[in-house]
Write a protein that holds these residues in place. Structure first.
Motif, short mmCIF file in Angstrom:
data_model
loop_
_atom_site.label_atom_id
_atom_site.label_comp_id
_atom_site.label_asym_id
_atom_site.label_seq_id
_atom_site.Cartn_x
_atom_site.Cartn_y
_atom_site.Cartn_z
N GLY A 1 0.82 -1.21 0.00
CA GLY A 1 0.00 0.00 0.00
C GLY A 1 0.85 1.25 0.00
O GLY A 1 0.52 2.24 -0.67
N TRP A 2 1.96 1.22 0.74
CA TRP A 2 2.88 2.37 0.71
C TRP A 2 3.46 2.57 -0.69
O TRP A 2 3.67 3.71 -1.12
CB TRP A 2 4.01 2.17 1.70
CG TRP A 2 3.56 2.21 3.13
CD1 TRP A 2 2.42 2.77 3.63
CD2 TRP A 2 4.25 1.66 4.27
NE1 TRP A 2 2.36 2.62 4.97
CE2 TRP A 2 3.46 1.94 5.40
CE3 TRP A 2 5.44 0.96 4.42
CZ2 TRP A 2 3.84 1.54 6.68
CZ3 TRP A 2 5.82 0.57 5.68
CH2 TRP A 2 5.03 0.86 6.81
N ALA A 3 3.74 1.47 -1.38
CA ALA A 3 4.26 1.59 -2.75
C ALA A 3 3.24 2.28 -3.65
O ALA A 3 3.59 3.15 -4.46
CB ALA A 3 4.61 0.20 -3.29
N GLY A 4 1.95 1.88 -3.51
CA GLY A 4 0.91 2.54 -4.29
C GLY A 4 0.77 4.00 -3.93
O GLY A 4 0.63 4.87 -4.81
N PHE A 5 0.83 4.32 -2.64
CA PHE A 5 0.76 5.72 -2.19
C PHE A 5 1.93 6.52 -2.73
O PHE A 5 1.77 7.66 -3.18
CB PHE A 5 0.74 5.77 -0.67
CG PHE A 5 0.96 7.14 -0.10
CD1 PHE A 5 -0.05 8.08 -0.11
CD2 PHE A 5 2.20 7.49 0.43
CE1 PHE A 5 0.16 9.36 0.40
CE2 PHE A 5 2.41 8.76 0.94
CZ PHE A 5 1.39 9.69 0.93
N ASN A 6 3.12 5.94 -2.68
CA ASN A 6 4.31 6.62 -3.17
C ASN A 6 4.18 6.96 -4.65
O ASN A 6 4.47 8.08 -5.08
CB ASN A 6 5.53 5.72 -2.95
CG ASN A 6 6.84 6.44 -3.18
OD1 ASN A 6 6.97 7.63 -2.94
ND2 ASN A 6 7.84 5.71 -3.66
N LEU A 7 3.70 5.99 -5.41
CA LEU A 7 3.55 6.20 -6.85
C LEU A 7 2.50 7.27 -7.14
O LEU A 7 2.73 8.18 -7.95
CB LEU A 7 3.17 4.87 -7.51
CG LEU A 7 3.02 4.88 -9.03
CD1 LEU A 7 4.33 5.28 -9.69
CD2 LEU A 7 2.59 3.50 -9.51
N LEU A 8 1.36 7.19 -6.48
CA LEU A 8 0.29 8.16 -6.71
C LEU A 8 0.70 9.56 -6.26
O LEU A 8 0.37 10.56 -6.91
CB LEU A 8 -0.98 7.72 -5.99
CG LEU A 8 -1.67 6.47 -6.55
CD1 LEU A 8 -2.86 6.10 -5.68
CD2 LEU A 8 -2.12 6.70 -8.00
N ALA A 9 1.41 9.64 -5.13
CA ALA A 9 1.82 10.95 -4.62
C ALA A 9 2.80 11.63 -5.57
O ALA A 9 2.66 12.83 -5.87
CB ALA A 9 2.44 10.79 -3.23
N ILE A 10 3.78 10.88 -6.04
CA ILE A 10 4.76 11.47 -6.97
C ILE A 10 4.07 11.85 -8.28
O ILE A 10 4.36 12.91 -8.87
CB ILE A 10 5.92 10.49 -7.22
CG1 ILE A 10 6.64 10.18 -5.90
CG2 ILE A 10 6.88 11.05 -8.24
CD1 ILE A 10 7.21 11.39 -5.21
N PHE A 11 3.15 11.01 -8.74
CA PHE A 11 2.41 11.32 -9.96
C PHE A 11 1.61 12.60 -9.78
O PHE A 11 1.58 13.47 -10.68
CB PHE A 11 1.49 10.15 -10.31
CG PHE A 11 0.67 10.36 -11.55
CD1 PHE A 11 1.25 10.26 -12.81
CD2 PHE A 11 -0.68 10.65 -11.46
CE1 PHE A 11 0.49 10.47 -13.95
CE2 PHE A 11 -1.45 10.85 -12.60
CZ PHE A 11 -0.86 10.75 -13.85
#
Length: 275
Positions: A26-36
Motif C-alpha cells: 500500500g505504501w508503494a501505491g501511495f508513493n507512486l500516486l503521490a509522486i504522480f
C-alpha cells in the motif's frame, strides 16, 4: 550497558515486509500516486506560469520544477518512513496504512532539515580544508576527504535514532540519540553494513530480473534506446514500468533500511528510561 544484536536488527526489515506485506505494498501505491500527483500539479502550475508570465518552459522546469519535485519526494519518503516507525512503535494507530501528515511528520521533516544542513556544513568545511592543504601535498585533499567521510559516518551513527525518536517519543532530541548510541558505535556500524549489503543484494536481484525481462522483450539492439523517445514509442509498457519501478520499490527499500534503527532503538531503550 544494554546491548542489542546487530544481525537480528539488520534482518528486522525483512520481517516487517513478510508480516505486513499488504501495508508495504500500500505504501508503494501511495508513493507512486503521490509522486504522480506532484508531477501533474507542477506541470499545470508551470503551464499556467508560462502562459501568464512567459519565459522558457525548460528553464522554468530546471530552476523551479527540480527543487519542488525533489522536496515533495523527500516529504513523501519521510511520510512513509514515519508510517513505518508508527507501525513499529504505536501499532494501534493504524488509520490508513499508518499514513498521515501530522506532528510526527513535521518533526521528521524538521530533524531531516537540521541533519541535511549539518551534512552540508561538513561538506563545505571539508572542501575548504582540502583547498587549504592542496599546496602542501597531493595526498592532502584525499586525506581530508577520507577524514570527512569517517566523521560523517560517525556522526550519522551517533544521530541515527533522531528520526525514530520523533515518533517513539514525540520529540526532536539529538542529545537523546547521542546518549543512546554511546558505546554502540561498532554494533551500529555492523548493523548498517549488513543491512546495506542485504539491501544491495535485493536490489541486484530485482533489477537483474527487470533487466532480463527487458532483454527478452527488446533484445540487445534496442536496449540502449529504451530510455529515449524511441523506446516510449516502440515499447510504452516497458518504458512506463522502468519509470515507476523506483517508486514502487522505494517503500520496500525504506522498510529494509529504516527498520533496523527502530529495532536497535527498541532494544537499547528496553531497560533505559527516557531521559
Amino acid at each position: 550497558m544494554t546491548r542489542f544484536s546487530a544481525s537480528d536488527a539488520a534482518l528486522e526489515g525483512f520481517q516487517v515486509i513478510r508480516n505486513h506485506w499488504r501495508v508495504v505494498l500500500g505504501w508503494a501505491g501511495f508513493n507512486l500516486l503521490a509522486i504522480f500527483a506532484v508531477v501533474i500539479v507542477f506541470i499545470l502550475v508551470g503551464v499556467t506560469a508560462v502562459t501568464v508570465v512567459g519565459g522558457d518552459p525548460g528553464q522554468i522546469g530546471q530552476t523551479v520544477g527540480g527543487p519542488i519535485v525533489g522536496i515533495a519526494t523527500l516529504v513523501v519518503q519521510l511520510m512513509i518512513g514515519t508510517a513505518l516507525f508508527r507501525a513499529i512503535f504505536r501499532p494501534e494507530e493504524r488509520g490508513f496504512l499508518y499514513l498521515r501528515f501530522g506532528p510526527d511528520e513535521l518533526r521528521a521533516v524538521g530533524a531531516s532539515l537540521v541533519l541535511g544542513l549539518g551534512v552540508g556544513a561538513l561538506a563545505l568545511a571539508a572542501v575548504a580544508l582540502a583547498r587549504a592543504v592542496r599546496p602542501v601535498g597531493s595526498a592532502g585533499p584525499v586525506v581530508v576527504g577520507l577524514a570527512a567521510i569517517c566523521v560523517g559516518v560517525w556522526l550519522g551513527l551517533r544521530l541515527g535514532f533522531v528520526l525514530p525518536i520523533c515518533v517513539a517519543e514525540r520529540r526532536i532530541d539529538f542529545a537523546r540519540s547521542w546518549r543512546l548510541t554511546r558505546g554502540q558505535g561498532w554494533a551500529l556500524l555492523g548493523m548498517t553494513a549488513l543491512c546495506g549489503c542485504l539491501g544491495l543484494l535485493v536490489s541486484v536481484l530485482v533489477w537483474g530480473l527487470f533487466f532480463l525481462l527487458t532483454l527478452a522483450v527488446v533484445g540487445f539492439r534496442e536496449l540502449g534506446d529504451l530510455a529515449g523517445p524511441e523506446g516510449f514509442r516502440n515499447h510504452p509498457g516497458l518504458f512506463l514500468l522502468q519509470a515507476i519501478a523506483p517508486f514502487v520499490f522505494g517503500p520496500f527499500a525504506i522498510a529494509i533500511g529504516w527498520t533496523p534503527w527502530a529495532a536497535a532503538y527498541k532494544a537499547l531503550t528496553a531497560e533505559a528510561p527516557a531521559a
